[in-house]
Design a protein around this motif. Structure first.
Motif, PDB file in Angstrom:
ATOM      1  N   LYS A 171      26.373  15.688   2.925  1.00 50.94           N
ATOM      2  CA  LYS A 171      25.883  15.552   1.538  1.00 50.94           C
ATOM      3  C   LYS A 171      26.111  16.856   0.767  1.00 50.94           C
ATOM      4  CE  LYS A 171      21.811  13.672  -0.870  1.00 50.94           C
ATOM      5  NZ  LYS A 171      21.389  14.684  -1.824  1.00 50.94           N
ATOM      6  N   GLN A 172      25.738  17.970   1.406  1.00 50.69           N
ATOM      7  CA  GLN A 172      25.912  19.288   0.754  1.00 50.69           C
ATOM      8  C   GLN A 172      27.382  19.590   0.477  1.00 50.69           C
ATOM      9  OE1 GLN A 172      23.997  21.882   3.553  1.00 50.69           O
ATOM     10  NE2 GLN A 172      21.938  21.341   2.830  1.00 50.69           N
ATOM     11  N   GLN A 173      28.244  19.299   1.462  1.00 47.51           N
ATOM     12  CA  GLN A 173      29.681  19.583   1.295  1.00 47.51           C
ATOM     13  C   GLN A 173      30.248  18.821   0.094  1.00 47.51           C
ATOM     14  OE1 GLN A 173      30.996  18.420   5.234  1.00 47.51           O
ATOM     15  NE2 GLN A 173      31.323  20.546   5.861  1.00 47.51           N
ATOM     16  N   ILE A 174      29.924  17.544   0.001  1.00 46.41           N
ATOM     17  CA  ILE A 174      30.439  16.721  -1.106  1.00 46.41           C
ATOM     18  C   ILE A 174      29.867  17.206  -2.441  1.00 46.41           C
ATOM     19  CG2 ILE A 174      30.593  14.376  -2.068  1.00 46.41           C
ATOM     20  CD1 ILE A 174      30.292  13.355   0.890  1.00 46.41           C
ATOM     21  N   GLU A 175      28.568  17.487  -2.453  1.00 44.74           N
ATOM     22  CA  GLU A 175      27.929  17.917  -3.704  1.00 44.74           C
ATOM     23  C   GLU A 175      28.458  19.269  -4.172  1.00 44.74           C
ATOM     24  OE1 GLU A 175      23.761  17.468  -2.761  1.00 44.74           O
ATOM     25  OE2 GLU A 175      23.788  15.357  -3.390  1.00 44.74           O
ATOM     26  N   THR A 176      28.744  20.176  -3.222  1.00 45.44           N
ATOM     27  CA  THR A 176      29.301  21.486  -3.582  1.00 45.44           C
ATOM     28  C   THR A 176      30.681  21.316  -4.206  1.00 45.44           C
ATOM     29  OG1 THR A 176      28.097  22.474  -1.757  1.00 45.44           O
ATOM     30  CG2 THR A 176      29.888  23.779  -2.664  1.00 45.44           C
ATOM     31  N   GLN A 177      31.491  20.454  -3.610  1.00 45.14           N
ATOM     32  CA  GLN A 177      32.841  20.215  -4.126  1.00 45.14           C
ATOM     33  C   GLN A 177      32.822  19.544  -5.499  1.00 45.14           C
ATOM     34  OE1 GLN A 177      35.851  21.073  -2.912  1.00 45.14           O
ATOM     35  NE2 GLN A 177      35.190  21.952  -0.968  1.00 45.14           N
ATOM     36  N   LEU A 178      31.939  18.554  -5.663  1.00 44.48           N
ATOM     37  CA  LEU A 178      31.923  17.788  -6.912  1.00 44.48           C
ATOM     38  C   LEU A 178      31.094  18.445  -8.019  1.00 44.48           C
ATOM     39  CD1 LEU A 178      31.561  14.095  -5.600  1.00 44.48           C
ATOM     40  CD2 LEU A 178      33.644  15.367  -6.130  1.00 44.48           C
ATOM     41  N   GLY A 179      30.148  19.268  -7.616  1.00 46.90           N
ATOM     42  CA  GLY A 179      29.303  19.934  -8.614  1.00 46.90           C
ATOM     43  C   GLY A 179      28.188  19.050  -9.159  1.00 46.90           C
ATOM     44  N   HIS A 180      27.908  17.977  -8.479  1.00 50.92           N
ATOM     45  CA  HIS A 180      26.765  17.126  -8.856  1.00 50.92           C
ATOM     46  C   HIS A 180      26.258  16.378  -7.628  1.00 50.92           C
ATOM     47  CE1 HIS A 180      29.111  13.398  -8.673  1.00 50.92           C
ATOM     48  NE2 HIS A 180      30.084  14.046  -9.304  1.00 50.92           N
ATOM     49  N   SER A 181      25.068  15.794  -7.733  1.00 48.48           N
ATOM     50  CA  SER A 181      24.484  15.135  -6.560  1.00 48.48           C
ATOM     51  C   SER A 181      25.102  13.759  -6.310  1.00 48.48           C
ATOM     52  CB  SER A 181      22.967  15.019  -6.722  1.00 48.48           C
ATOM     53  OG  SER A 181      22.665  14.334  -7.895  1.00 48.48           O
ATOM     54  N   ILE A 182      25.019  13.325  -5.063  1.00 48.55           N
ATOM     55  CA  ILE A 182      25.452  11.973  -4.689  1.00 48.55           C
ATOM     56  C   ILE A 182      24.208  11.213  -4.215  1.00 48.55           C
ATOM     57  CG2 ILE A 182      27.849  12.562  -4.126  1.00 48.55           C
ATOM     58  CD1 ILE A 182      26.892  12.414  -1.092  1.00 48.55           C
ATOM     59  N   HIS A 183      24.245   9.906  -4.319  1.00 48.44           N
ATOM     60  CA  HIS A 183      23.042   9.106  -4.049  1.00 48.44           C
ATOM     61  C   HIS A 183      23.064   8.321  -2.739  1.00 48.44           C
ATOM     62  CE1 HIS A 183      21.849   9.883  -8.179  1.00 48.44           C
ATOM     63  NE2 HIS A 183      23.027   9.465  -8.582  1.00 48.44           N
ATOM     64  N   PHE A 184      24.248   7.917  -2.308  1.00 50.63           N
ATOM     65  CA  PHE A 184      24.295   6.955  -1.196  1.00 50.63           C
ATOM     66  C   PHE A 184      25.144   7.417  -0.016  1.00 50.63           C
ATOM     67  CE2 PHE A 184      23.151   4.474  -4.898  1.00 50.63           C
ATOM     68  CZ  PHE A 184      22.155   3.637  -4.418  1.00 50.63           C
ATOM     69  N   ILE A 185      24.887   6.778   1.112  1.00 52.45           N
ATOM     70  CA  ILE A 185      25.680   6.981   2.327  1.00 52.45           C
ATOM     71  C   ILE A 185      26.036   5.595   2.878  1.00 52.45           C
ATOM     72  CG2 ILE A 185      23.603   7.094   3.801  1.00 52.45           C
ATOM     73  CD1 ILE A 185      25.158   9.175   5.518  1.00 52.45           C
ATOM     74  N   ALA A 186      27.159   5.505   3.570  1.00 50.29           N
ATOM     75  CA  ALA A 186      27.477   4.291   4.329  1.00 50.29           C
ATOM     76  C   ALA A 186      27.428   4.717   5.791  1.00 50.29           C
ATOM     77  CB  ALA A 186      28.853   3.766   3.961  1.00 50.29           C
ATOM     78  N   TYR A 187      26.582   4.064   6.586  1.00 48.64           N
ATOM     79  CA  TYR A 187      26.456   4.431   8.004  1.00 48.64           C
ATOM     80  C   TYR A 187      27.770   4.133   8.739  1.00 48.64           C
ATOM     81  CZ  TYR A 187      21.327   4.145   7.238  1.00 48.64           C
ATOM     82  OH  TYR A 187      20.039   4.315   6.792  1.00 48.64           O
ATOM     83  N   PRO A 188      28.285   5.089   9.535  1.00 51.14           N
ATOM     84  CA  PRO A 188      29.491   4.799  10.329  1.00 51.14           C
ATOM     85  C   PRO A 188      29.271   3.567  11.218  1.00 51.14           C
ATOM     86  CG  PRO A 188      29.012   7.134  10.377  1.00 51.14           C
ATOM     87  CD  PRO A 188      27.841   6.473   9.698  1.00 51.14           C
ATOM     88  N   GLU A 189      30.217   2.652  11.174  1.00 51.95           N
ATOM     89  CA  GLU A 189      30.155   1.374  11.910  1.00 51.95           C
ATOM     90  C   GLU A 189      28.922   0.544  11.535  1.00 51.95           C
ATOM     91  OE1 GLU A 189      30.828   1.820  16.140  1.00 51.95           O
ATOM     92  OE2 GLU A 189      32.239   3.470  15.793  1.00 51.95           O
ATOM     93  N   GLY A 190      28.255   0.940  10.466  1.00 50.01           N
ATOM     94  CA  GLY A 190      27.069   0.201  10.016  1.00 50.01           C
ATOM     95  C   GLY A 190      25.872   0.340  10.939  1.00 50.01           C
ATOM     96  N   LYS A 191      25.914   1.305  11.865  1.00 53.58           N
ATOM     97  CA  LYS A 191      24.857   1.403  12.882  1.00 53.58           C
ATOM     98  C   LYS A 191      23.707   2.315  12.453  1.00 53.58           C
ATOM     99  CE  LYS A 191      27.657   0.074  16.790  1.00 53.58           C
ATOM    100  NZ  LYS A 191      28.643   0.579  17.718  1.00 53.58           N
ATOM    101  N   TYR A 192      22.488   1.817  12.635  1.00 57.66           N
ATOM    102  CA  TYR A 192      21.301   2.582  12.254  1.00 57.66           C
ATOM    103  C   TYR A 192      20.102   2.079  13.045  1.00 57.66           C
ATOM    104  CZ  TYR A 192      20.026  -1.605   9.613  1.00 57.66           C
ATOM    105  OH  TYR A 192      19.708  -2.900   9.275  1.00 57.66           O
ATOM    106  N   ASN A 193      19.017   2.863  13.008  1.00 58.79           N
ATOM    107  CA  ASN A 193      17.736   2.431  13.566  1.00 58.79           C
ATOM    108  C   ASN A 193      16.641   3.079  12.720  1.00 58.79           C
ATOM    109  OD1 ASN A 193      17.651   5.110  14.414  1.00 58.79           O
ATOM    110  ND2 ASN A 193      18.364   4.623  16.486  1.00 58.79           N
ATOM    111  N   THR A 194      15.395   2.952  13.120  1.00 61.81           N
ATOM    112  CA  THR A 194      14.300   3.468  12.276  1.00 61.81           C
ATOM    113  C   THR A 194      14.378   4.990  12.132  1.00 61.81           C
ATOM    114  OG1 THR A 194      12.895   3.314  14.217  1.00 61.81           O
ATOM    115  CG2 THR A 194      12.603   1.615  12.553  1.00 61.81           C
ATOM    116  N   MET A 195      14.794   5.697  13.197  1.00 53.32           N
ATOM    117  CA  MET A 195      14.942   7.164  13.117  1.00 53.32           C
ATOM    118  C   MET A 195      16.016   7.523  12.087  1.00 53.32           C
ATOM    119  SD  MET A 195      17.250   9.700  14.269  1.00 53.32           S
ATOM    120  CE  MET A 195      18.036   9.174  15.805  1.00 53.32           C
TER     121      MET A 195
END
Ligand SMILES: [Zn+2]
Length: 276
Positions: A171-195
């Motif tokens: 998130k920081q790397q993208i925001e530093t390059q673009l100069g503004h905040s980003i809002h969303f992420i796409a989970y790699p392979e769509g995998k996630y859990n409560t943590m």
């Protein structure tokens, strides 16, 4: 018996009317978030769409009165209830392939549409992937970006500290390059859990996309948002239209399957429900 038939037909009629008429009203049937990967004539994998077919799909969306929305518009809708244009649709691309710049972006520009690309920060500038210069140019010209982590490892298989690093540093790397905040992420392979969901929220993301089938509704868990995967097939255009039209139904099928399987532990019954 007659009562059962009448009930069945009434139910089918209501569902049909709901999809048909409701598909025009995003508050009722949700917002389709289309998920693409590569758009080019070079590779022919299931994740690659030809520019011709991609263009045909964008033309269809335009002709049908759909309006592409940005992550910022989606964030305002989810957090403040700000109204969206009629028939909103979000065009997303995962992984940040260079063809998103050379092939998909000119097509989107031609139709005056916007797209959102989720980038893997460690692959930026590597062969086959977007460079920061291309990303910055598109960011200033109606395209938007989100994170797809640093390394693309499935987050649900990592420990908490590594997950935190993947989420915050990308998130920081993208925001530093673009100069503004980003809002969303796409989970790699769509995998996630409560943590993963907890850490994504803590890292400051407004929401996260999965590859669970279905549309996005106002009251959804913002850290487990549905998308409609668009793959190339033998008859890509028909397939595309069916997936778009039935994405609401797919969402319900997916939920029912999960409910029978995970909550009620009725695996046999769950197996009867197709997983879109
Ligand atoms: Zn990916």
């Amino acid at each position: 018996m007659i009562l059962a038939v009448i009930t069945l037909f009434t139910f089918a009629g209501i569902m049909l009317a709901y999809w048909y008429f409701g598909s025009e009203h995003y508050e009722v049937t949700g917002i389709p978030i289309l998920n693409y990967h590569e758009v080019d004539n070079t590779f022919h994998t299931c994740l690659t769409m030809t520019p011709h077919d991609f263009s045909q799909q964008m033309q269809y969306l335009k002709d049908q009165g759909y309006h592409t929305i940005t992550p910022a518009q989606l964030n305002d809708y989810l957090t403040k209830g700000t109204a969206l244009p009629d028939k909103p649709v979000m065009i997303t691309f995962d992984d940040g392939y260079v063809d998103n710049y050379t092939d998909a972006y000119p097509i989107l520009k031609k139709y005056d549409m916007t797209g959102t690309i989720f980038i893997i920060t460690s692959l930026v500038g590597k062969p086959g992937y977007l460079s920061w210069a291309q990303i910055k140019k598109m960011d200033k010209d109606n395209m938007a970006f989100g994170s797809h982590t640093i390394t693309h490892r499935p987050l649900s298989e990592l420990d908490e500290n590594t997950v935190r690093q993947e989420l915050t540093t990308s998130k920081q790397q993208i925001e530093t390059q673009l100069g503004h905040s980003i809002h969303f992420i796409a989970y790699p392979e769509g995998k996630y859990n409560t943590m993963v969901e907890r850490e994504t929220k803590a890292a400051g993301y407004a929401g996260a996309f999965t590859v669970n089938a279905g549309r996005l509704h106002a009251g959804d868990d913002p850290y487990a948002l549905n998308r409609v995967a668009i793959f190339e097939g033998n008859n890509s255009f028909t397939h595309f239209r069916i997936r778009l039209l039935l994405s609401t139904l797919c969402g319900y099928l997916w939920k029912w399957h999960a409910f029978f399987y995970t909550t009620l532990h009725l695996e046999k019954l769950a197996s009867l429900i197709p997983q879109p």
